[in-house]
Motif scaffolding. Sequence first.
Motif, PDB file in Angstrom:
ATOM      1  N   TYR A  64       0.387  -1.476   0.371  1.00 10.66           N
ATOM      2  CA  TYR A  64       0.153   0.356  -0.418  1.00 10.66           C
ATOM      3  C   TYR A  64       0.671   0.804  -0.294  1.00 10.66           C
ATOM      4  CZ  TYR A  64      -3.457   3.510   1.288  1.00 10.66           C
ATOM      5  OH  TYR A  64      -3.856   4.871   1.889  1.00 10.66           O
ATOM      6  N   SER A  65       0.447   2.731  -0.441  1.00 14.88           N
ATOM      7  CA  SER A  65       1.463   3.678  -0.778  1.00 14.88           C
ATOM      8  C   SER A  65      -0.314   4.806  -0.744  1.00 14.88           C
ATOM      9  CB  SER A  65       1.643   4.513  -1.427  1.00 14.88           C
ATOM     10  OG  SER A  65       0.860   3.882  -3.018  1.00 14.88           O
ATOM     11  N   PHE A 121     -10.576  10.792 -23.813  1.00 11.10           N
ATOM     12  CA  PHE A 121     -10.540  10.016 -23.456  1.00 11.10           C
ATOM     13  C   PHE A 121     -10.618   9.891 -21.728  1.00 11.10           C
ATOM     14  CE2 PHE A 121      -9.087   5.904 -25.979  1.00 11.10           C
ATOM     15  CZ  PHE A 121     -10.302   6.057 -26.505  1.00 11.10           C
ATOM     16  N   SER A 122     -11.823   9.901 -20.749  1.00 11.32           N
ATOM     17  CA  SER A 122     -11.740  10.316 -19.797  1.00 11.32           C
ATOM     18  C   SER A 122     -10.799   9.476 -18.611  1.00 11.32           C
ATOM     19  CB  SER A 122     -12.943  10.193 -19.192  1.00 11.32           C
ATOM     20  OG  SER A 122     -13.656   8.728 -19.242  1.00 11.32           O
ATOM     21  N   ALA A 123     -10.370   9.468 -17.828  1.00 13.96           N
ATOM     22  CA  ALA A 123      -9.219   8.912 -16.928  1.00 13.96           C
ATOM     23  C   ALA A 123      -9.866   8.794 -15.063  1.00 13.96           C
ATOM     24  CB  ALA A 123      -8.238   9.270 -17.490  1.00 13.96           C
ATOM     25  N   GLU A 124      -9.602   7.828 -14.482  1.00 12.77           N
ATOM     26  CA  GLU A 124      -9.408   7.772 -12.810  1.00 12.77           C
ATOM     27  C   GLU A 124      -7.851   8.288 -12.470  1.00 12.77           C
ATOM     28  OE1 GLU A 124     -11.854   8.491 -11.216  1.00 12.77           O
ATOM     29  OE2 GLU A 124     -12.979   9.037 -12.443  1.00 12.77           O
ATOM     30  N   VAL A 125      -7.111   9.259 -11.901  1.00 12.20           N
ATOM     31  CA  VAL A 125      -6.544   9.529 -11.154  1.00 12.20           C
ATOM     32  C   VAL A 125      -6.225   9.616 -10.559  1.00 12.20           C
ATOM     33  CG1 VAL A 125      -4.505  11.244 -11.856  1.00 12.20           C
ATOM     34  CG2 VAL A 125      -5.933  11.012 -13.531  1.00 12.20           C
ATOM     35  N   GLU A 126      -4.876   8.943  -9.624  1.00  5.01           N
ATOM     36  CA  GLU A 126      -3.664   8.755  -8.917  1.00  5.01           C
ATOM     37  C   GLU A 126      -2.888   8.740  -8.606  1.00  5.01           C
ATOM     38  OE1 GLU A 126      -5.283   5.018  -5.675  1.00  5.01           O
ATOM     39  OE2 GLU A 126      -5.447   4.073  -7.320  1.00  5.01           O
ATOM     40  N   ILE A 127      -2.286   9.487  -7.331  1.00  2.00           N
ATOM     41  CA  ILE A 127      -0.825  10.074  -6.953  1.00  2.00           C
ATOM     42  C   ILE A 127      -0.266   9.524  -6.275  1.00  2.00           C
ATOM     43  CG2 ILE A 127       0.846  13.060  -6.833  1.00  2.00           C
ATOM     44  CD1 ILE A 127      -2.298  13.863  -8.529  1.00  2.00           C
ATOM     45  N   GLY A 128       1.198   9.178  -6.163  1.00  2.00           N
ATOM     46  CA  GLY A 128       1.340   8.178  -5.071  1.00  2.00           C
ATOM     47  C   GLY A 128       2.368   9.185  -4.459  1.00  2.00           C
ATOM     48  N   LEU A 129       2.237   8.975  -2.699  1.00  2.00           N
ATOM     49  CA  LEU A 129       2.244  10.569  -1.803  1.00  2.00           C
ATOM     50  C   LEU A 129       3.600  10.051  -1.088  1.00  2.00           C
ATOM     51  CD1 LEU A 129      -0.782  12.262  -0.218  1.00  2.00           C
ATOM     52  CD2 LEU A 129       0.862  12.451  -2.310  1.00  2.00           C
ATOM     53  N   SER A 130       3.342   8.311  -0.806  1.00  2.00           N
ATOM     54  CA  SER A 130       5.044   7.949  -0.085  1.00  2.00           C
ATOM     55  C   SER A 130       5.476   6.285  -0.554  1.00  2.00           C
ATOM     56  CB  SER A 130       3.668   6.908   1.025  1.00  2.00           C
ATOM     57  OG  SER A 130       3.205   6.201   0.796  1.00  2.00           O
ATOM     58  N   GLU A 131       6.897   5.719  -0.623  1.00  2.00           N
ATOM     59  CA  GLU A 131       6.561   4.680  -1.006  1.00  2.00           C
ATOM     60  C   GLU A 131       5.904   3.154  -0.197  1.00  2.00           C
ATOM     61  OE1 GLU A 131       8.973   4.264  -2.951  1.00  2.00           O
ATOM     62  OE2 GLU A 131       9.548   6.627  -3.038  1.00  2.00           O
TER      63      GLU A 131
END
Length: 313
Positions: A42-43, A231-241
């Motif tokens: 998990y991140s 195209f539509s997209a669901e985005v995730e941004i990583g905040l940690s390792e």
Amino acid sequence: MKKIIAAAVIAAVLAVLAGVVPAAVESMAPICETFLPSVRSYSETISGSGTVRYVGQSEVTCSLPVVIKKMCVSEGDLVEAGEVIAEIDRESSTALVMSLSQVNALNAAVTDLKAAAALIPESVSANGTGRVVSVSRAGQAVLSGESIAVIANSDSIAVSAAISELDIAKVKLGQPAWFELSAYPGEKIFGTVSEISESARNQYSGVVLETVVDILITPEITDDERLKSGFSAEVEIGLSEPYEIIVAPYSAIEQDEISEYVYVYENGEAVRRNIITGKEFSDGTEVCEGLSEGDIVFKDPRGVALQKYIRIQ
């Protein structure tokens, strides 16, 4: 002597029963299902919704609702700023304005309908120089502010995503990000945060008006054939390792006035174990304290608590 023999017989019978009764009770005891807690990587992330677009692209719009009479350009054409890209059917557009006013759907700064109809243009021109990436079609009704055509001044493609104002402070340039396209569910495309807007804007999420900040995510592979403008997209941004967490299903967890708890199998017994939970997922919740990877956990804590004898599966 007979009394001694009788006592010995009774003692022998009791000894046999002592062994038989527990075995019989055990054989009739209900079988309780168990599981091992799952361990997953998990991140910390924040999420948002976005659209694939060309870097530097702009939309050609009109302040009034209009009906397209003819598109003068096609997808792939190169256009100059000020070049006519669409002719407007003024008669049909006037009828459209009148009909929208009757249902209070007219989004225009002009309240006088005749004045609004007089402002309907005969044509719409490009607002910049570049390549046409999408167009409306002849006969199409386009509401005020909606796109008549999209012009891109670059061949570079990216994802523009809206991030809630509550999360934007956590977003930094260069952070890793990934997204899934609605056209390709389950397929992650990786990239990095390459741009953060300097201003916020309002948008509706369902019926809720929220304040968001637009960011740009540049994919690692820019010529990926899956990336198509619009195209539509669901985005995730990583905040940690990434790090490992223990997850248990919601059904295995109970709560009372003391704490949340589960039942675990220890030394042949069902033992209550108080726990502390954390992040929630669709299939369970993180257990921050109280469980280890190898613990045997009962699936039905209430059922276990009501039983004096149990068998495990």
